[in-house]
Motif scaffolding. Structure first.
Motif, PDB file in Angstrom:
ATOM      1  N   ASP A   1      48.382  -0.207  62.653  1.00 15.48           N
ATOM      2  CA  ASP A   1      49.642  -0.317  61.929  1.00 15.48           C
ATOM      3  C   ASP A   1      50.615   0.736  62.441  1.00 15.48           C
ATOM      4  O   ASP A   1      50.229   1.890  62.668  1.00 15.48           O
ATOM      5  CB  ASP A   1      49.417  -0.109  60.427  1.00 15.48           C
ATOM      6  CG  ASP A   1      48.614  -1.229  59.793  1.00 15.48           C
ATOM      7  OD1 ASP A   1      48.558  -2.324  60.385  1.00 15.48           O
ATOM      8  OD2 ASP A   1      48.047  -1.009  58.710  1.00 15.48           O
ATOM      9  N   GLY A   2      51.863   0.322  62.641  1.00 19.57           N
ATOM     10  CA  GLY A   2      52.851   1.284  63.102  1.00 19.57           C
ATOM     11  C   GLY A   2      53.776   0.688  64.135  1.00 19.57           C
ATOM     12  O   GLY A   2      53.841  -0.537  64.319  1.00 19.57           O
ATOM     13  N   PRO A   3      54.515   1.525  64.861  1.00 17.47           N
ATOM     14  CA  PRO A   3      55.472   1.033  65.850  1.00 17.47           C
ATOM     15  C   PRO A   3      54.786   0.271  66.985  1.00 17.47           C
ATOM     16  O   PRO A   3      53.679   0.615  67.402  1.00 17.47           O
ATOM     17  CB  PRO A   3      56.141   2.309  66.364  1.00 17.47           C
ATOM     18  CG  PRO A   3      55.891   3.334  65.314  1.00 17.47           C
ATOM     19  CD  PRO A   3      54.560   2.991  64.721  1.00 17.47           C
TER      20      PRO A   3
ATOM     21  N   MET B   1      59.643  -2.456  67.066  1.00 18.19           N
ATOM     22  CA  MET B   1      59.584  -2.769  65.641  1.00 18.19           C
ATOM     23  C   MET B   1      58.322  -2.141  65.076  1.00 18.19           C
ATOM     24  O   MET B   1      57.632  -1.381  65.775  1.00 18.19           O
ATOM     25  CB  MET B   1      59.574  -4.283  65.433  1.00 18.19           C
ATOM     26  CG  MET B   1      58.399  -4.989  66.103  1.00 18.19           C
ATOM     27  SD  MET B   1      58.446  -6.806  65.992  1.00 18.19           S
ATOM     28  CE  MET B   1      58.167  -7.046  64.227  1.00 18.19           C
ATOM     29  N   THR B   2      58.005  -2.404  63.834  1.00 15.32           N
ATOM     30  CA  THR B   2      56.728  -1.980  63.271  1.00 15.32           C
ATOM     31  C   THR B   2      55.897  -3.213  62.944  1.00 15.32           C
ATOM     32  O   THR B   2      56.439  -4.279  62.610  1.00 15.32           O
ATOM     33  CB  THR B   2      56.915  -1.130  61.994  1.00 15.32           C
ATOM     34  OG1 THR B   2      57.560  -1.910  60.992  1.00 15.32           O
ATOM     35  CG2 THR B   2      57.736   0.128  62.294  1.00 15.32           C
ATOM     36  N   THR B   3      54.589  -3.067  63.016  1.00 14.94           N
ATOM     37  CA  THR B   3      53.705  -4.198  62.731  1.00 14.94           C
ATOM     38  C   THR B   3      53.898  -4.699  61.305  1.00 14.94           C
ATOM     39  O   THR B   3      53.741  -5.882  61.030  1.00 14.94           O
ATOM     40  CB  THR B   3      52.240  -3.796  62.942  1.00 14.94           C
ATOM     41  OG1 THR B   3      51.939  -2.648  62.124  1.00 14.94           O
ATOM     42  CG2 THR B   3      51.967  -3.451  64.403  1.00 14.94           C
ATOM     43  N   GLY B   4      54.250  -3.791  60.394  1.00 11.05           N
ATOM     44  CA  GLY B   4      54.382  -4.163  58.988  1.00 11.05           C
ATOM     45  C   GLY B   4      55.535  -5.096  58.693  1.00 11.05           C
ATOM     46  O   GLY B   4      55.560  -5.727  57.629  1.00 11.05           O
ATOM     47  N   LEU B   5      56.490  -5.222  59.616  1.00 12.11           N
ATOM     48  CA  LEU B   5      57.649  -6.072  59.349  1.00 12.11           C
ATOM     49  C   LEU B   5      57.246  -7.525  59.141  1.00 12.11           C
ATOM     50  O   LEU B   5      57.909  -8.259  58.406  1.00 12.11           O
ATOM     51  CB  LEU B   5      58.649  -5.967  60.504  1.00 12.11           C
ATOM     52  CG  LEU B   5      59.973  -6.708  60.304  1.00 12.11           C
ATOM     53  CD1 LEU B   5      60.794  -6.076  59.172  1.00 12.11           C
ATOM     54  CD2 LEU B   5      60.795  -6.724  61.593  1.00 12.11           C
TER      55      LEU B   5
END
Length: 245
Positions: A100-102, A183-187
């Motif tokens: 998780d993260g950028p 982007m980030t994975t959480g998007l």
């Protein structure tokens, strides 16, 4: 921000590249003696990426066999043999193999030739530019006159504050989306299961005022049809000659 992981979108059918893609997947088409996916992975590696997920579908066994011969970055496979998920669904599935993260997201059928020293690699610049506090996504963009093989469509207008809007006739500062995102994975974690396009995510980010763009320092190339390969190779030769001059 140093971003060390990436998602490479490589599962498309490559129908416009037929008959070449009847026997090899489009990312394995060579331009100037090197496959397009290797050119893309080279740029990611130079930008500091150490792990990349690559999704596969069309002639997936050939894609996997080719990628096994590459040492850097470390490659993980996101298998879409059963069903294509489009760019957004493919990225969402691939993100599950990453931390998780950028993350960078890059198309596998395009690349660019950088201007300037390697420390100014466009992925390093894009990582430094990306600010999750005020951005959902940062897209690498390129002026239309610095492209080869593009269909002429203007994708966005780049504002003086770096924000992107969908381009309409008469708008200032038209740019082409260069096929690379920070982007980030959480998007995408709340996105529905199944196929969807990242274009939908772009529009959602625009509505929130959180889609930003960074201009590529270099020349962008793609080859969408068999005839376009020669055009791209001519441009590469011209750029190499200019660099030696």
């Amino acid at each position: 921000m140093i971003i060390q992981q990436a998602m490479v979108l490589a599962a498309g059918l490559g129908t416009r590249m037929r008959p070449i893609t009847d026997t090899i997947p489009k990312p394995l088409v060579e331009v100037g003696g090197r496959t397009m996916i290797d050119r893309a992975l080279d740029l990611l590696e130079e930008g500091g990426v150490t792990r990349a997920v690559v999704n596969v579908h069309h002639l997936a066994d050939k894609m996997e066999a080719h990628l096994k011969g590459r040492r850097h970055p470390d490659i993980l496979i996101s298998d879409e043999r059963d069903a294509l998920l489009d760019s957004g669904g493919g990225a969402r599935k691939g993100f599950r193999l990453l931390e998780d993260g950028p993350v960078f997201v890059m198309n596998s059928d395009l690349f660019w030739v950088e201007d300037g020293p390697k420390e100014q690699n466009s992925f390093r610049r894009l990582g430094d530019f990306f600010d999750p506090a005020r951005m959902d996504m940062a897209l690498l963009c390129v002026p239309p006159e610095r492209t080869t093989g593009h269909n002429g469509k203007r994708d966005f207008s780049l504002g003086p504050d770096g924000r992107l809007k969908r381009y309409r006739d008469g708008m200032d500062d038209p740019v082409v989306y260069a096929g690379a995102i920070a982007m980030t994975t959480g998007l995408l974690c709340d996105a529905p299961e199944g196929p969807f396009s990242l274009n939908r995510t772009f529009d959602e980010a625009i509505a929130r005022g959180r889609l930003f763009g960074l201009t590529l320092h270099g020349h962008w190339l793609t080859a969408g049809t068999p005839d376009a390969i020669g055009e791209a190779e001519t441009a590469l030769a011209r750029l190499a000659a200019g660099a030696r001059a």
